[in-house]
Design an enzyme around this catalytic site. Structure first.
Site, mmCIF file in Angstrom:
data_model
loop_
_atom_site.group_PDB
_atom_site.id
_atom_site.type_symbol
_atom_site.label_atom_id
_atom_site.label_comp_id
_atom_site.label_asym_id
_atom_site.label_seq_id
_atom_site.Cartn_x
_atom_site.Cartn_y
_atom_site.Cartn_z
ATOM 1 N N LYS A 174 -5.549 -3.589 -34.483
ATOM 2 C CA LYS A 174 -6.996 -3.576 -34.737
ATOM 3 C C LYS A 174 -7.478 -2.153 -35.014
ATOM 4 O O LYS A 174 -6.995 -1.190 -34.410
ATOM 5 C CB LYS A 174 -7.690 -4.167 -33.514
ATOM 6 C CG LYS A 174 -9.172 -4.413 -33.641
ATOM 7 C CD LYS A 174 -9.658 -5.082 -32.356
ATOM 8 C CE LYS A 174 -11.125 -5.435 -32.404
ATOM 9 N NZ LYS A 174 -11.569 -6.081 -31.140
ATOM 10 N N SER A 227 -14.308 -9.942 -32.339
ATOM 11 C CA SER A 227 -14.247 -8.771 -33.185
ATOM 12 C C SER A 227 -12.863 -8.528 -33.783
ATOM 13 O O SER A 227 -12.697 -7.637 -34.608
ATOM 14 C CB SER A 227 -14.672 -7.535 -32.373
ATOM 15 O OG SER A 227 -13.774 -7.297 -31.301
ATOM 16 N N SER A 274 -13.499 -11.729 -28.236
ATOM 17 C CA SER A 274 -13.002 -11.052 -29.434
ATOM 18 C C SER A 274 -11.534 -11.277 -29.740
ATOM 19 O O SER A 274 -11.077 -10.975 -30.834
ATOM 20 C CB SER A 274 -13.275 -9.548 -29.337
ATOM 21 O OG SER A 274 -14.649 -9.301 -29.414
#
Length: 558
Positions: free
Chosen positions: A149, A222, A246
């Site tokens: 990420k 996310s 997320s």
């Protein structure tokens, strides 16, 4: 004939900022595009007129070789590590396959922020040399490409909070990345996330991530770039963070496996460039996103075997037994049909009913005992957590985003809306919030105990993947961040179907519930996958995986 440029599909563009900001943003995107060889470009007509479902397009352009298709489709991370150790494939062959598939996936879903295949090939070459010289792998992830990420520092790459002004160059690995590297992992890309890392949709200065199964839907947030990339088979194993859903939300939206541990289980040292005010009361967790149960187990086991708590005293020393954890049978499992606040949309209801039917089969009566379960006051938890995410009223984030001319995106404004009116809270206010949180946690535990269950199975979200800019209600995931319970999301065979309707006897549980029904009736969710969430008590992460081992056959997990 005009030469084709590098483009990605965007069914709904993110809002534009000032001309100065857009110029800087365009330069950033151009720098990315300049790294991509033209032989990896997908046809322009696909960009201009994409199908709704792009999940299987990567293999249709003649870009991937038959061997690369085999490598990216036939193995999970555990299988890849074994194949490389047995020299069926070299680490270089494997990373080339995933790097190539990742850049195809990016053009179809906007899932990447950085792509560095040359550096990855060099890492892989060193892994191959090590294996040849020593006759054994570096570690349990030897040569396995791992996607990361965007906000997680990897030495020599950039990280951000999903908005332009937060971009920084990282000189060293974060603790988790360093451990993964020591396990033999190869890093080849970083993945897209939302502005502020606080949406259930990944929309940033890089663009909006699309759901591979229905590009008019969100891939979640996310960690949406990770989820889309894994679903597109451009990664076998990725890493996400979760403070409101997320990991679990995007994994559910894209039909993959995801694990949110209890906080302070897995290492998060150096994971963010600065402190995050939300963590005064709500702690973030980090965990794997992947294709199989055993890959979640493999990554978690390897990270904890490195004893990260010796370096970061915030962590709880944990001996990982995972899928081999013994369980008391029958498992007492609570089935959540709704949380008392929002009735899930029709395909989620079908998935819960499917799981309940499987678990009710008499042949499993010695393994599981099921009963209906309703969580404690989910509406209160949602109200409390939305304010506690932003003890500074969101102002610090707003100021940082706007200083470059970047616009505030719709879901950014939505998530800090409830806290904004209170502005910057005092230390006494934050202390009061903690008291409210702890009282809620105690009542939640009492309520759980009164229903005499070991684990819960229920929705991951109010529906399948949401339409763009409509992921408003995270109640089914954020609840377990608020009480800090571990959760895993797993795929089901259920997919959203055209024409599905709410039950005739439906009654709204709240205004939010009515809004969710309206969103369903206005949208087109066809082909969106449906996952379910399995939850255990705080610090019972091993026991949760022990339960997953029991549920594997019953629910057809892999």
């Amino acid at each position: 004939m005009v030469a084709q440029t590098f483009n990605v599909i965007q069914t709904k563009a993110v809002p534009k900022g000032t001309p100065e900001f857009e110029e800087k943003r365009e330069a950033l995107l151009r720098t990315f595009a300049d790294k991509v060889p033209k032989e990896y470009y997908i046809p322009q007509d696909v960009i201009d007129n994409p199908p709704q479902d792009v999940s299987n397009l990567a293999t249709t352009f003649g870009i991937l070789t038959p061997q690369q298709i085999e490598i990216t489709e036939q193995y999970d991370a555990t299988g890849l590590a074994q194949a490389i150790a047995e020299k069926k494939y070299s680490a270089v062959e494997v990373v080339k396959a995933f790097s190539t598939r990742a850049i195809i996936a990016h053009q179809l879903t906007c899932c990447l922020t950085q792509w560095f295949p040359d550096e990855a090939i060099e890492q892989a070459r060193k892994a191959d040399e090590y294996l040849e010289k020593n006759g054994k792998p570096i570690g349990p992830l030897h040569g396995v490409p791992v996607s990361i990420k965007d906000h997680m520092p990897i030495a020599g790459t950039y990280s951000s909070y999903g908005y332009f002004g937060s971009i920084q160059h990282d000189e060293k690995d974060s603790q988790l990345v360093r451990i993964l590297r020591n396990m033999g992992a190869v890093f080849y890309c970083k993945t897209n996330q939302p502005q502020s890392i606080m949406h259930l949709e990944s929309d940033s200065h890089w663009g909006r991530v699309l759901n591979p199964y229905n590009i008019h839907l969100s891939a979640g947030g996310s960690t949406g770039g990770e989820a889309a990339l894994i679903a597109m088979k451009g990664s076998a194993l990725g890493v996400g963070t979760d403070i409101g859903g997320s990991i679990r939300g995007p994994s559910a939206f894209c039909g993959i496996y995801g694990f949110k541990p209890t906080s302070y289980t897995l290492p998060m040292k150096d994971m963010l460039a600065g402190t995050f005010p939300a963590e005064l009361n709500i702690l973030c967790s980090i965990g794997p996103m992947c294709r199989t149960l055993r890959d979640m187990d493999l990554m978690t086991k390897g990270l904890l075997a490195a004893k990260p708590h010796l370096e970061d005293p915030r962590l709880i020393p944990t001996k990982w037994t995972g899928l081999e954890t013994p369980t008391t049978k029958p498992l007492k499992i609570g089935i959540i049909h709704n949380d008392g606040f929002i009735e899930p949309q029709p395909p989620v209801k079908r998935a819960v009913s499917w799981a309940k039917e499987r678990l009710s089969d008499p042949k499993y009566k010695d393994l599981v005992e099921i009963k209906d379960f309703t969580p404690y006051n989910a509406s209160e938890a949602w109200s409390l957590i939305r304010r506690q995410y932003w003890p500074e009223g969101g102002k610090l984030m707003v100021d940082h985003i706007e200083e470059t001319g970047e616009p505030i995106l719709p879901l950014s404004a939505w998530i800090w809306k409830d806290a904004e009116a209170g502005g910057m809270r005092t230390a006494a206010d934050v202390s009061t919030m903690r008291g409210e949180r702890d009282q809620y946690r105690i009542k939640f535990a009492e309520h759980w105990n009164s229903q005499d269950v070991d684990f819960l199975i229920g929705p991951c979200f109010v529906g399948p993947a949401s339409a763009h800019d409509t992921a408003f209600f995270w109640t089914y995931t954020s609840l377990y961040n608020y009480v800090d319970y571990p959760g895993v999301v797993v795929p089901t065979p259920i997919k959203a179907e055209k024409g599905e309707k709410y039950a005739e006897n439906y009654q709204a549980l709240s205004d939010a519930c009515s809004s969710v029904k309206q969103l369903w009736e206005e949208g087109d969710f066809e082909k969106a996958p449906i996952n379910l969430q399995i939850v255990g008590r705080k610090y019972h992460d091993n026991e949760l995986f022990g339960a997953l081992a029991v549920l594997k056959e019953i629910l057809g997990l892999v």
